[in-house]
Design a protein around this motif. Structure first.
Motif, PDB file in Angstrom:
ATOM      1  N   ARG A  17       8.791  -7.018   5.002  1.00  0.00           N
ATOM      2  CA  ARG A  17       8.776  -5.914   5.966  1.00  0.00           C
ATOM      3  C   ARG A  17       7.530  -5.042   5.754  1.00  0.00           C
ATOM      4  O   ARG A  17       6.906  -4.608   6.722  1.00  0.00           O
ATOM      5  CB  ARG A  17      10.069  -5.115   5.886  1.00  0.00           C
ATOM      6  CG  ARG A  17      11.268  -5.904   6.436  1.00  0.00           C
ATOM      7  CD  ARG A  17      12.540  -5.096   6.503  1.00  0.00           C
ATOM      8  NE  ARG A  17      13.116  -4.794   5.209  1.00  0.00           N
ATOM      9  CZ  ARG A  17      13.917  -5.619   4.519  1.00  0.00           C
ATOM     10  NH1 ARG A  17      14.235  -6.815   5.013  1.00  0.00           N
ATOM     11  NH2 ARG A  17      14.413  -5.262   3.354  1.00  0.00           N
ATOM     12  N   LEU A  18       7.163  -4.797   4.497  1.00  0.00           N
ATOM     13  CA  LEU A  18       5.930  -4.054   4.222  1.00  0.00           C
ATOM     14  C   LEU A  18       4.724  -4.775   4.841  1.00  0.00           C
ATOM     15  O   LEU A  18       3.890  -4.152   5.498  1.00  0.00           O
ATOM     16  CB  LEU A  18       5.706  -3.931   2.711  1.00  0.00           C
ATOM     17  CG  LEU A  18       6.202  -2.684   2.016  1.00  0.00           C
ATOM     18  CD1 LEU A  18       5.955  -2.785   0.521  1.00  0.00           C
ATOM     19  CD2 LEU A  18       5.596  -1.427   2.579  1.00  0.00           C
ATOM     20  N   ALA A  19       4.647  -6.071   4.617  1.00  0.00           N
ATOM     21  CA  ALA A  19       3.539  -6.859   5.161  1.00  0.00           C
ATOM     22  C   ALA A  19       3.534  -6.800   6.684  1.00  0.00           C
ATOM     23  O   ALA A  19       2.465  -6.686   7.302  1.00  0.00           O
ATOM     24  CB  ALA A  19       3.627  -8.304   4.675  1.00  0.00           C
ATOM     25  N   ASN A  20       4.698  -6.855   7.310  1.00  0.00           N
ATOM     26  CA  ASN A  20       4.785  -6.784   8.767  1.00  0.00           C
ATOM     27  C   ASN A  20       4.368  -5.420   9.301  1.00  0.00           C
ATOM     28  O   ASN A  20       4.001  -5.289  10.469  1.00  0.00           O
ATOM     29  CB  ASN A  20       6.182  -7.150   9.248  1.00  0.00           C
ATOM     30  CG  ASN A  20       6.464  -8.633   9.091  1.00  0.00           C
ATOM     31  OD1 ASN A  20       5.539  -9.442   9.012  1.00  0.00           O
ATOM     32  ND2 ASN A  20       7.724  -9.002   9.021  1.00  0.00           N
ATOM     33  N   LEU A  21       4.416  -4.414   8.444  1.00  0.00           N
ATOM     34  CA  LEU A  21       3.918  -3.081   8.805  1.00  0.00           C
ATOM     35  C   LEU A  21       2.417  -2.952   8.522  1.00  0.00           C
ATOM     36  O   LEU A  21       1.826  -1.904   8.768  1.00  0.00           O
ATOM     37  CB  LEU A  21       4.674  -2.004   8.014  1.00  0.00           C
ATOM     38  CG  LEU A  21       6.117  -1.761   8.417  1.00  0.00           C
ATOM     39  CD1 LEU A  21       6.835  -0.914   7.374  1.00  0.00           C
ATOM     40  CD2 LEU A  21       6.171  -1.082   9.792  1.00  0.00           C
ATOM     41  N   GLY A  22       1.828  -4.013   7.953  1.00  0.00           N
ATOM     42  CA  GLY A  22       0.421  -3.971   7.599  1.00  0.00           C
ATOM     43  C   GLY A  22       0.155  -3.217   6.315  1.00  0.00           C
ATOM     44  O   GLY A  22      -0.946  -2.723   6.084  1.00  0.00           O
ATOM     45  N   LEU A  23       1.179  -3.137   5.471  1.00  0.00           N
ATOM     46  CA  LEU A  23       1.066  -2.381   4.220  1.00  0.00           C
ATOM     47  C   LEU A  23       1.276  -3.295   3.020  1.00  0.00           C
ATOM     48  O   LEU A  23       1.916  -4.331   3.123  1.00  0.00           O
ATOM     49  CB  LEU A  23       2.121  -1.270   4.175  1.00  0.00           C
ATOM     50  CG  LEU A  23       2.053  -0.214   5.274  1.00  0.00           C
ATOM     51  CD1 LEU A  23       3.296   0.673   5.224  1.00  0.00           C
ATOM     52  CD2 LEU A  23       0.784   0.604   5.156  1.00  0.00           C
ATOM     53  N   GLU A  24       0.743  -2.868   1.893  1.00  0.00           N
ATOM     54  CA  GLU A  24       1.038  -3.536   0.631  1.00  0.00           C
ATOM     55  C   GLU A  24       1.177  -2.460  -0.435  1.00  0.00           C
ATOM     56  O   GLU A  24       0.629  -1.357  -0.306  1.00  0.00           O
ATOM     57  CB  GLU A  24      -0.021  -4.551   0.255  1.00  0.00           C
ATOM     58  CG  GLU A  24      -1.400  -3.990   0.068  1.00  0.00           C
ATOM     59  CD  GLU A  24      -2.423  -5.068  -0.245  1.00  0.00           C
ATOM     60  OE1 GLU A  24      -3.232  -4.851  -1.147  1.00  0.00           O
ATOM     61  OE2 GLU A  24      -2.395  -6.123   0.422  1.00  0.00           O
ATOM     62  N   LEU A  25       1.927  -2.782  -1.471  1.00  0.00           N
ATOM     63  CA  LEU A  25       2.127  -1.821  -2.542  1.00  0.00           C
ATOM     64  C   LEU A  25       0.834  -1.626  -3.320  1.00  0.00           C
ATOM     65  O   LEU A  25       0.202  -2.599  -3.726  1.00  0.00           O
ATOM     66  CB  LEU A  25       3.232  -2.293  -3.494  1.00  0.00           C
ATOM     67  CG  LEU A  25       4.639  -2.280  -2.929  1.00  0.00           C
ATOM     68  CD1 LEU A  25       5.606  -2.864  -3.934  1.00  0.00           C
ATOM     69  CD2 LEU A  25       5.058  -0.871  -2.537  1.00  0.00           C
ATOM     70  N   PRO A  26       0.436  -0.383  -3.532  1.00  0.00           N
ATOM     71  CA  PRO A  26      -0.778  -0.133  -4.301  1.00  0.00           C
ATOM     72  C   PRO A  26      -0.529  -0.282  -5.797  1.00  0.00           C
ATOM     73  O   PRO A  26       0.615  -0.289  -6.248  1.00  0.00           O
ATOM     74  CB  PRO A  26      -1.104   1.324  -3.956  1.00  0.00           C
ATOM     75  CG  PRO A  26       0.216   1.932  -3.641  1.00  0.00           C
ATOM     76  CD  PRO A  26       1.041   0.835  -3.019  1.00  0.00           C
TER      77      PRO A  26
END
Length: 162
Positions: A17-26
């Motif tokens: 879901r994070l990836a689908n939001l265009g995000l990744e954990l820093p």
């Protein structure tokens, strides 16, 4: 009473879901004076996180004076992402996490009054990524100033989901 915000982001896992939001954990920078998380039994206490991205603070100033509401919501969203990164350090897997409580500090003038709207940016991210495990008790308070003149700082208490 309004209906709860639905979890609409597709993905079988929180990381998808994070990836689908265009995000990744820093990757969070280490600090010699404190830890980003402290685990006590099943509880995980997350130290206050600022809206850093790749070592750069994404904003400075006072919300309602130097920073507009939409920008502040995005900064809160990024601070919450950093909280999730700290949780993963503690637990190893976002799918094992339930957010219990979130405390959102907003640098704002005394007459601002929209701290809860700023906090919605963070709350929305948690629900988008964690679904029901992202629903939480929340406090949003205005403060005179925050570290490094950041507009937003977020602290969380989480637990391992059963």
């Amino acid at each position: 009473m309004s209906l709860p915000l639905p979890q609409t982001v597709k993905g079988g896992t929180a990381l998808e879901r994070l990836a689908n939001l265009g995000l990744e954990l820093p990757v969070l920078a280490a600090n010699a004076y404190y830890v980003d998380h402290n685990r006590v039994g099943d509880s995980i206490h997350i130290a206050g996180q600022l809206p850093f991205k790749a070592g750069v603070l994404l904003g400075q100033g006072v919300v309602g004076r130097d920073v507009d509401l939409e920008t502040a919501k995005e900064l809160a969203r990024h601070a919450a992402l950093n909280c999730l990164a700290a949780v993963v350090q503690a637990v190893g897997d976002l799918d094992r996490v339930r957010v219990v409580q979130m405390l959102v500090f907003v640098a704002s003038p005394p007459d601002f009054g929209l701290q809860s709207k700023v906090a919605e940016g963070a709350s929305e991210l948690l629900i988008e990524v964690l679904g029901e495990n992202g629903r939480h008790a929340r406090t949003a308070i205005g403060v005179a100033g925050l570290p490094l003149n950041t507009p937003v700082e977020i602290q969380m208490v989480c637990t391992t989901a059963s």
